[in-house]
Design an enzyme around this catalytic site. Sequence first.
Site, short mmCIF file in Angstrom:
data_model
loop_
_atom_site.label_atom_id
_atom_site.label_comp_id
_atom_site.label_asym_id
_atom_site.label_seq_id
_atom_site.Cartn_x
_atom_site.Cartn_y
_atom_site.Cartn_z
CG PHE A 92 -1.60 1.24 1.22
CD1 PHE A 92 -3.10 0.78 0.75
CD2 PHE A 92 -1.43 2.07 2.14
CE1 PHE A 92 -4.02 2.19 0.45
CE2 PHE A 92 -2.46 3.24 1.92
CZ PHE A 92 -3.13 3.11 0.50
CG ASP B 123 5.56 3.35 2.15
OD1 ASP B 123 5.70 4.56 2.76
OD2 ASP B 123 4.38 3.49 1.19
CE LYS C 166 -1.07 5.52 7.97
NZ LYS C 166 -0.82 5.01 6.43
#
Length: 399
Positions: free
Chosen positions: A135, A220, A249
């Site tokens: 993702f 990532d 995040k």
Amino acid sequence: MTNWQELESKYFMHTVNRVPLTLVRGKGTRVWDENGREYLDFVAGWAVNSLGHCHPAVIQAVTEQVSTLIQTSNQFYTLPQIQLAELLVKNSCLNKVFFCNSGAEANEGAVKLARRYGKLKLNGAYEVITATNSFHGRTLAMTAATGQAKFQQAYLPLPAGFVNVEYNNIEAIKSATGDKTCAVMLEPIQGEGGVNLPDDNYLKEVRDWCDQKGILLILDEIQTGIGRLGTLFGYEQYGIEPDIITLAKGLASGVPIGAFLAKDRASVFAPGDHGSTFGGNPLACAAAYATVKYIIDHNIAGNAGKVGQYLIKGLEGLKRKFNFITEVRGRGLLVALEFSSDIGTELLTACLEGGMLVNRVKPNALRLMPPLTIGNKEVDEALGILDKALSSVGKEVVK
Ligand SMILES: *Cc1c(COP(=O)(O)O)cnc(C)c1O
């Protein structure tokens, strides 16, 4: 009393099936709904509230900055972004940083940087190899990077230049590498894909392959970075150094920010090559600086590692008790619990009733990603709620 959920359905594009809970306040590892009911928060704003809700260090930094300077544009030098850049570089294996506003945007920037590198140093190579079940975000290009058909199908045709290959399979990367390849982009542990851990030597093998071919390794770390796995960055767990990492995040404990960092040799942007209006604004950077500084000074990553082990041990205990738990997996405070059937939603509801927020990461799996500041006592509380929830949906209780 206002019916907020009814108002929402009237005014919102229906892009998410929300949990029927309206949250109004948070403190530490807990949140409260509009009726004043308290919940233990094992979602943490989707692995975002790294220091928990409304941490004093973040409140102070944001409060001071909001009354000093919020936004200037990147034509000018501002203090918080330079301080944050120095802090991130000094505590990582990377040398240069670019700030943006979200995870998808950080990945877009990282891929642009890799393409720039390909143009300049690899005869125009532009293709990026990514993994299935990955993702990487919701922009069009990151939808192409994200190796999950369910995110891609509705938006075809997608931007070209991405090849999705099986995760945790070095041979798949090798056979997908060609003259046009400029980079491999992977999550150290796949978060949205279900908390999928690679074999211990996978990332080392990918690193070696990238070195052999002269292509870049992008990690990532939007979900795994900033302490989540028990070290400040996820790559530290696997004994490798990536060429580029992306962050978002947990970076500012809830204030929106994204970043990508690169080694000197991969920092090939020139003036005009990339930019952002809000990226690196003083407000977000002050929140991020306070977050990262606190995490480093108080060894919050170490806490995540220790408490994560305690959590996994407790979940292993539940697995021995409930035979429909097929797997407990994770590292640090990124943990999943998988079941033999699709009871995720039922369990989520039972956890809510017990006073705890969890994430149903797959129809048959829950993900736990609490604030990194959590302690064993709160884990015990969570295990108690999970035990009850599992009993309530339990088909077959072995012991
Ligand atoms: C959440 C996430 C993203 C996307 O971040 P946004 O801020 O939602 O754009 C990208 N990659 C990973 C690994 C993520 O977990």
